[in-house]
Design an enzyme around this catalytic site. Structure first.
Site, PDB file in Angstrom:
ATOM      1  N   HIS A  64       0.841  -1.205   0.000  1.00 42.92           N
ATOM      2  CA  HIS A  64       0.000   0.000   0.000  1.00 42.92           C
ATOM      3  C   HIS A  64       0.880   1.261   0.000  1.00 42.92           C
ATOM      4  CE1 HIS A  64      -2.796  -2.851   2.340  1.00 42.92           C
ATOM      5  NE2 HIS A  64      -3.422  -2.652   1.208  1.00 42.92           N
TER       6      HIS A  64
ATOM      7  N   ARG B  69      -1.989  -5.360  -8.583  1.00 47.57           N
ATOM      8  CA  ARG B  69      -0.832  -6.182  -8.236  1.00 47.57           C
ATOM      9  C   ARG B  69      -0.571  -7.244  -9.285  1.00 47.57           C
ATOM     10  NH1 ARG B  69      -3.249  -8.013  -2.757  1.00 47.57           N
ATOM     11  NH2 ARG B  69      -5.031  -7.795  -4.135  1.00 47.57           N
TER      12      ARG B  69
ATOM     13  N   SER C 138      -3.047  -8.099   3.046  1.00 51.02           N
ATOM     14  CA  SER C 138      -3.133  -7.963   4.502  1.00 51.02           C
ATOM     15  C   SER C 138      -3.415  -9.318   5.150  1.00 51.02           C
ATOM     16  CB  SER C 138      -4.220  -6.950   4.861  1.00 51.02           C
ATOM     17  OG  SER C 138      -3.875  -5.704   4.302  1.00 51.02           O
TER      18      SER C 138
HETATM   19  N1  COA Z   1      -0.367  -3.962  -1.648  1.00 48.98           N
HETATM   20  C1  COA Z   1      -0.655  -4.884  -0.716  1.00 48.98           C
HETATM   21  N2  COA Z   1      -1.881  -5.380  -0.519  1.00 48.98           N
HETATM   22  C2  COA Z   1      -2.861  -4.895  -1.295  1.00 48.98           C
HETATM   23  C3  COA Z   1      -2.643  -3.943  -2.295  1.00 48.98           C
HETATM   24  C4  COA Z   1      -1.327  -3.471  -2.460  1.00 48.98           C
HETATM   25  N3  COA Z   1      -1.018  -2.576  -3.377  1.00 48.98           N
HETATM   26  N4  COA Z   1      -3.820  -3.676  -2.895  1.00 48.98           N
HETATM   27  C5  COA Z   1      -4.728  -4.445  -2.299  1.00 48.98           C
HETATM   28  N5  COA Z   1      -4.159  -5.168  -1.329  1.00 48.98           N
HETATM   29  C6  COA Z   1      -4.782  -6.166  -0.455  1.00 48.98           C
HETATM   30  C7  COA Z   1      -5.616  -5.553   0.619  1.00 48.98           C
HETATM   31  O1  COA Z   1      -4.857  -5.328   1.791  1.00 48.98           O
HETATM   32  C8  COA Z   1      -6.660  -6.616   0.826  1.00 48.98           C
HETATM   33  O2  COA Z   1      -6.122  -7.652   1.624  1.00 48.98           O
HETATM   34  P1  COA Z   1      -7.081  -8.584   2.481  1.00 48.98           P
HETATM   35  O3  COA Z   1      -8.189  -9.077   1.574  1.00 48.98           O
HETATM   36  O4  COA Z   1      -6.175  -9.646   2.927  1.00 48.98           O
HETATM   37  O5  COA Z   1      -7.607  -7.693   3.574  1.00 48.98           O
HETATM   38  C9  COA Z   1      -6.850  -7.247  -0.541  1.00 48.98           C
HETATM   39  O6  COA Z   1      -5.677  -6.933  -1.236  1.00 48.98           O
HETATM   40  C10 COA Z   1      -8.034  -6.725  -1.280  1.00 48.98           C
HETATM   41  O7  COA Z   1      -7.927  -5.358  -1.281  1.00 48.98           O
HETATM   42  P2  COA Z   1      -8.961  -4.446  -1.976  1.00 48.98           P
HETATM   43  O8  COA Z   1      -9.552  -5.097  -3.147  1.00 48.98           O
HETATM   44  O9  COA Z   1      -8.275  -3.146  -2.168  1.00 48.98           O
HETATM   45  O10 COA Z   1     -10.124  -4.308  -0.970  1.00 48.98           O
HETATM   46  P3  COA Z   1     -10.160  -3.516   0.308  1.00 48.98           P
HETATM   47  O11 COA Z   1     -10.833  -4.355   1.297  1.00 48.98           O
HETATM   48  O12 COA Z   1      -8.834  -3.020   0.721  1.00 48.98           O
HETATM   49  O13 COA Z   1     -11.058  -2.208  -0.098  1.00 48.98           O
HETATM   50  C11 COA Z   1     -13.002  -0.926  -0.752  1.00 48.98           C
HETATM   51  C12 COA Z   1     -12.255  -2.284  -0.802  1.00 48.98           C
HETATM   52  C13 COA Z   1     -13.115  -0.413   0.664  1.00 48.98           C
HETATM   53  C14 COA Z   1     -12.266   0.095  -1.568  1.00 48.98           C
HETATM   54  C15 COA Z   1     -14.410  -1.173  -1.356  1.00 48.98           C
HETATM   55  O14 COA Z   1     -15.017  -2.246  -0.695  1.00 48.98           O
HETATM   56  C16 COA Z   1     -15.324   0.038  -1.267  1.00 48.98           C
HETATM   57  O15 COA Z   1     -15.199   0.983  -2.017  1.00 48.98           O
HETATM   58  N6  COA Z   1     -16.281   0.015  -0.332  1.00 48.98           N
HETATM   59  C17 COA Z   1     -17.241   1.110  -0.132  1.00 48.98           C
HETATM   60  C18 COA Z   1     -18.654   0.695  -0.535  1.00 48.98           C
HETATM   61  C19 COA Z   1     -18.917   0.986  -1.988  1.00 48.98           C
HETATM   62  O16 COA Z   1     -18.824   2.096  -2.453  1.00 48.98           O
HETATM   63  N7  COA Z   1     -19.304  -0.051  -2.732  1.00 48.98           N
HETATM   64  C20 COA Z   1     -19.648   0.072  -4.134  1.00 48.98           C
HETATM   65  C21 COA Z   1     -18.437  -0.079  -5.003  1.00 48.98           C
HETATM   66  S1  COA Z   1     -18.360  -1.686  -5.697  1.00 48.98           S
END
Ligand code: COA
Length: 161
Positions: free
Chosen positions: A18, A92, A130
């Site tokens: 991140h 990624r 994560s």
């Molecule tokens: N480096 C390391 N890890 C990364 C990464 C990076 N560059 N990018 C993503 N990851 C990891 C995250 O830590 C996460 O790990 P985990 O599943 O083990 O916790 C995983 O990859 C998935 O990450 P991501 O797809 O980014 O999801 P998220 O949980 O971090 O975030 C939101 C998702 C919050 C952005 C999304 O759910 C959201 O926008 N929610 C709001 C509601 C909404 O508007 N919904 C409608 C839109 S569909």
């Protein structure tokens, strides 16, 4: 007014992956808001306040213009409230693409004003998540190469009894 990017995620906890994306984004945008989601369909290990404080404690280069914030509800509503121009997401691997593509298109349908831009994660970090950090620590491995020291300590405190 400068260009503001919103980098949303659950950051449970923040990893060097991140941090890599945030640093790349700060080179492109005038300000990057790192937005910690309260709920993202996951059951977070750390509270929102803990997740935000881990991000704040990262040793950012001086002059790095970031704000750490949290949000509830729809991402697009939050972006408009923050007067953001763009949502930044990290890619990624190819496997991220399908989900990201869907999310970007849904967000665009929800608000035409919000654009999504993707930054490619550095190859060193393209396999991090994560969840795997939690697994390494709970199995008593070292995550020193993947997360900052304060994050590793917090993971140990929470996961090793
Ligand atoms: N480096 C390391 N890890 C990364 C990464 C990076 N560059 N990018 C993503 N990851 C990891 C995250 O830590 C996460 O790990 P985990 O599943 O083990 O916790 C995983 O990859 C998935 O990450 P991501 O797809 O980014 O999801 P998220 O949980 O971090 O975030 C939101 C998702 C919050 C952005 C999304 O759910 C959201 O926008 N929610 C709001 C509601 C909404 O508007 N919904 C409608 C839109 S569909």
């Amino acid at each position: 007014m400068g260009k503001i990017a919103i980098y949303p995620g659950s950051f449970d906890p923040i990893t060097y992956g991140h941090i890599d994306i945030i640093k790349r984004a700060t080179k492109v945008f005038d300000k990057v808001v790192v937005a910690v989601a309260h709920a993202s369909g996951k059951d977070p290990l750390f509270s929102v306040e803990e997740r935000k404080s881990f991000i704040e404690q990262v040793e950012w280069d001086s002059g790095t213009n970031i704000e750490v914030d949290d949000f509830q509800g729809l991402l697009v509503d939050y972006v408009l409230r923050k007067k953001g121009n763009v949502v930044v997401r990290g890619l990624r691997a190819l496997s991220d693409f399908e989900y990201e593509f869907q999310m970007a298109l849904i967000n665009r349908k929800l608000s035409e004003e919000v654009e999504t831009m993707f930054l490619m994660a550095g190859e060193t970090y393209s396999y991090l998540s994560s969840r795997t950090m939690k697994e390494i620590i709970s199995l008593r491995g070292s995550a020193a190469a993947f997360v900052p020291k304060h994050v590793e300590e917090a993971l140990k405190k929470k996961l090793i009894k």
